[in-house]
Design a protein around this motif. Structure first.
Motif, mmCIF file in Angstrom:
data_model
loop_
_atom_site.group_PDB
_atom_site.id
_atom_site.type_symbol
_atom_site.label_atom_id
_atom_site.label_comp_id
_atom_site.label_asym_id
_atom_site.label_seq_id
_atom_site.Cartn_x
_atom_site.Cartn_y
_atom_site.Cartn_z
ATOM 1 N N PRO A 273 0.812 -1.220 0.000
ATOM 2 C CA PRO A 273 0.000 0.000 0.000
ATOM 3 C C PRO A 273 0.843 1.267 0.000
ATOM 4 N N ILE A 274 2.029 1.191 0.635
ATOM 5 C CA ILE A 274 2.901 2.365 0.649
ATOM 6 C C ILE A 274 3.393 2.675 -0.757
ATOM 7 N N VAL A 275 3.831 1.630 -1.482
ATOM 8 C CA VAL A 275 4.311 1.819 -2.851
ATOM 9 C C VAL A 275 3.198 2.353 -3.742
ATOM 10 N N LEU A 276 2.008 1.767 -3.626
ATOM 11 C CA LEU A 276 0.876 2.241 -4.430
ATOM 12 C C LEU A 276 0.552 3.692 -4.101
ATOM 13 N N GLY A 277 0.528 4.009 -2.807
ATOM 14 C CA GLY A 277 0.240 5.380 -2.408
ATOM 15 C C GLY A 277 1.278 6.367 -2.914
ATOM 16 N N LEU A 278 2.556 5.999 -2.824
ATOM 17 C CA LEU A 278 3.629 6.879 -3.290
ATOM 18 C C LEU A 278 3.592 7.046 -4.803
ATOM 19 N N VAL A 279 3.344 5.956 -5.527
ATOM 20 C CA VAL A 279 3.293 6.037 -6.988
ATOM 21 C C VAL A 279 2.156 6.951 -7.435
ATOM 22 N N PHE A 280 0.962 6.758 -6.859
ATOM 23 C CA PHE A 280 -0.174 7.586 -7.264
ATOM 24 C C PHE A 280 -0.021 9.030 -6.790
ATOM 25 N N ALA A 281 0.522 9.209 -5.583
ATOM 26 C CA ALA A 281 0.769 10.581 -5.114
ATOM 27 C C ALA A 281 1.815 11.255 -5.994
ATOM 28 N N GLY A 282 2.805 10.486 -6.440
ATOM 29 C CA GLY A 282 3.863 11.036 -7.283
ATOM 30 C C GLY A 282 3.374 11.480 -8.644
ATOM 31 N N ILE A 283 2.248 10.919 -9.102
ATOM 32 C CA ILE A 283 1.715 11.339 -10.412
ATOM 33 C C ILE A 283 0.500 12.257 -10.252
ATOM 34 N N GLY A 284 0.296 12.742 -8.993
ATOM 35 C CA GLY A 284 -0.703 13.788 -8.799
ATOM 36 C C GLY A 284 -1.958 13.397 -8.044
ATOM 37 N N PRO B 278 -12.520 3.746 -11.645
ATOM 38 C CA PRO B 278 -12.446 2.917 -12.856
ATOM 39 C C PRO B 278 -12.823 3.638 -14.148
ATOM 40 N N ASN B 279 -13.654 4.677 -14.057
ATOM 41 C CA ASN B 279 -14.103 5.362 -15.273
ATOM 42 C C ASN B 279 -13.249 6.577 -15.633
ATOM 43 N N GLU B 280 -12.101 6.741 -14.990
ATOM 44 C CA GLU B 280 -11.239 7.899 -15.269
ATOM 45 C C GLU B 280 -10.477 7.696 -16.582
ATOM 46 N N PRO B 281 -10.387 8.741 -17.423
ATOM 47 C CA PRO B 281 -9.678 8.600 -18.703
ATOM 48 C C PRO B 281 -8.165 8.482 -18.515
ATOM 49 N N LEU B 282 -7.525 7.762 -19.435
ATOM 50 C CA LEU B 282 -6.073 7.580 -19.383
ATOM 51 C C LEU B 282 -5.364 8.876 -19.753
ATOM 52 N N ASN B 283 -4.300 9.187 -19.025
ATOM 53 C CA ASN B 283 -3.456 10.334 -19.346
ATOM 54 C C ASN B 283 -1.997 9.920 -19.186
ATOM 55 N N PRO B 284 -1.037 10.715 -19.653
ATOM 56 C CA PRO B 284 0.379 10.323 -19.580
ATOM 57 C C PRO B 284 0.862 10.014 -18.167
ATOM 58 N N ALA B 285 0.348 10.741 -17.170
ATOM 59 C CA ALA B 285 0.778 10.506 -15.792
ATOM 60 C C ALA B 285 0.354 9.117 -15.315
ATOM 61 N N LEU B 286 -0.881 8.713 -15.622
ATOM 62 C CA LEU B 286 -1.358 7.393 -15.216
ATOM 63 C C LEU B 286 -0.597 6.287 -15.948
#
Length: 488
Positions: free
Chosen positions: A410-421, A429-437
């Motif tokens: 969970p720490i890695v997931l949290g850091l990765v997602f926080a790192g991309i905004g 699930p319905n969020e559009p894909l962008n370069p950060a994701l």
């Protein structure tokens, strides 16, 4: 005739239905592990906590759990009752798991500091009772059977009930049956239905597992079969950790693989991969069904191979195949112009992805199941080395490294997602894909590949092959005979 007598003295076997029922103990605890993959969505979307706070508290709770795990093993090894060593622990710990979920999934009724404190306390309690039930899955296998050709059967049954029943069918039920009823959102109404179902089914599975273990849950099947050999001191625990090389190697490898298995089973990872990168969240449920037949076939093949060539061979082979699948999947994404169109319509690359995901999933998760059986080999190795029956301590050493490694998930997931905004919440699930994701996806794939490279190197040094295990069982049989002569 002499050889037959020797074999009977060396091995005690279980009935296949006993192994099948006992494997449900792992399914019972894995249901809670499966449900835990949804906790971040409840905590951020329903209870209103932030992404980093939830990830940090989850990580700290799992780390605390890892620290106390050896104590849990020490308690189990020094525990015995007229109803057995393991069955009372299974029942009480599962009831504790129900109580822990009642606390965790009512956090939305609190606010502020009280909410954060209750989250931490309830997670600590959950981890303690979860460790007790999960440790029994590892520890009791040495009492269930010590036949090297029979022990791999546990992995086959565990694959059917846990790998297929809990994770594959469970994911399909959530993604394709439950989630669409709630606008494809993990909201409060979803958890009102989901959590009670988890608790009821887990309790039923625990009771069935107790029935499967009932005949073998007695002192004569513990180590050398004498009560005085069951008691451990703290000095014995240190001696086991320091002197048992197979335990040291496999515990580290098991921790690494557990980290990956938990990462790829987490709903935030699945949402990113299927719901956003592939733009089809319901696909994850469909693919879970596609997994069932290939998974059963592969595990059946691996079980047969393990009975002939040993558990180390199948563990090592699975790691290499998983590594290859993850590398090829990364290459496939990198060579695709628009991943959201991969299944619109489904073409050659789409079927390539399905094949790679099925292989990656099967061979990444298989070692987490077979390590439960390998821990029984290590318990027997310790008995042959010192005469002590330390199944609980050995089981919780695996839980220790599991907890430390999986606390990073969970720490890695949290850091990765926080790192991309994504600081205040995880993407839906319905969020559009962008370069950060997409960048976040590549980061997670790179981490998985690196972990499997290290594991593939370490497992080469694991010493318990079939020849060594034959020697181990011969030593135990000799010690038992000597003990019988001394007490005659």
């Amino acid at each position: 005739m002499a050889k037959l007598v020797l074999e009977d003295a060396k091995y005690h076997r279980a009935k296949p239905w006993e192994i099948a029922l006992f494997s449900m103990n792992n399914s019972a605890s894995n249901l809670y592990l499966f449900a835990f993959g949804f906790l971040t969505y409840y905590a951020t979307g329903v209870a209103g906590l932030t992404t980093l706070l939830v990830s940090s508290v989850l990580g700290m709770a799992r780390l605390f759990d890892g620290i106390i795990d050896p104590t849990i093993g020490f308690i189990i090894d020094n525990f015995n009752t007229r109803w057995g060593k393991y069955r009372p622990i299974m029942l009480v710990s599962n009831i504790g798991l129900i109580l822990s979920f009642l606390m965790i999934f009512n956090l939305h009724n609190l606010s502020g500091t009280a909410q954060t404190v209750m989250l931490f306390i309830s997670l600590i309690f959950h981890k303690i009772v979860y460790s007790f039930q999960q440790t029994v899955t590892k520890a009791a296998q040495s009492a269930l059977t010590n036949d090297p050709e029979q022990r791999p059967l546990f992995t086959l049954f565990d694959t059917v009930f846990s790998g297929i029943g809990v994770f594959s069918i469970g994911q399909y039920i959530v993604s394709n049956l439950l989630l669409p009823q709630y606008q494809n959102e993990y909201n409060g109404d979803f958890f009102t239905v989901f959590i009670p179902g988890i608790c009821v089914v887990s309790l039923i599975l625990t009771i069935l597992a107790m029935i499967g273990l009932s005949r073998k849950d007695q002192t004569r099947y513990f180590g050398l079969g004498h009560e005085e050999d069951q008691k451990l001191s703290l000095r014995d625990v240190w001696s086991i950790v320091k002197g048992n090389r197979p335990l040291q190697i496999l515990a580290v490898c098991g921790g690494f693989v557990k980290f990956v298995a938990q990462l790829i089973g987490d709903q935030t990872f699945l949402v990113l991969l299927f719901g956003i990168i592939l733009a089809d969240m319901q696909l994850v449920g469909q693919v879970s069904l596609y997994l069932i037949i290939p998974q059963f076939i592969m595990i059946a093949i691996f079980t047969r191979i393990a009975g002939k060539k040993g558990l180390k061979f199948t563990y090592q082979t699975s790691i290499i195949l998983a590594l290859a699948a993850w590398i090829l999947m990364t290459v496939l994404f990198a060579s695709t112009t628009d991943t959201t169109q991969l299944f619109s319509p489904a073409g050659f690359l789409a079927y390539c992805f399905l094949g790679l995901w099925i292989c990656a999933r099967i061979f990444s998760v298989y070692p987490t199941s077979i390590v439960l059986t390998m821990s029984a080999d290590i318990t027997d190795y310790e008995t042959s080395r010192t005469g002590k029956y330390a199944a609980g301590v050995i089981g919780t050493i695996f839980s220790l490294t599991d907890s430390i490694a999986s606390s990073l998930s969970p720490i890695v997931l949290g850091l990765v997602f926080a790192g991309i905004g994504y600081v205040d919440g995880f993407p839906q699930p319905n969020e559009p894909l962008n370069p950060a994701l997409m960048q976040g996806g590549y980061m997670l794939l790179g981490i998985i590949i690196a972990v499997f490279v290290v594991t593939a190197i370490l497992i080469r040094f694991y010493p318990l092959d079939p020849e060594t295990m034959e020697e181990v069982q011969a030593k135990i049989a000799a010690k038992k005979a000597q003990k019988a002569n001394e007490t005659a």
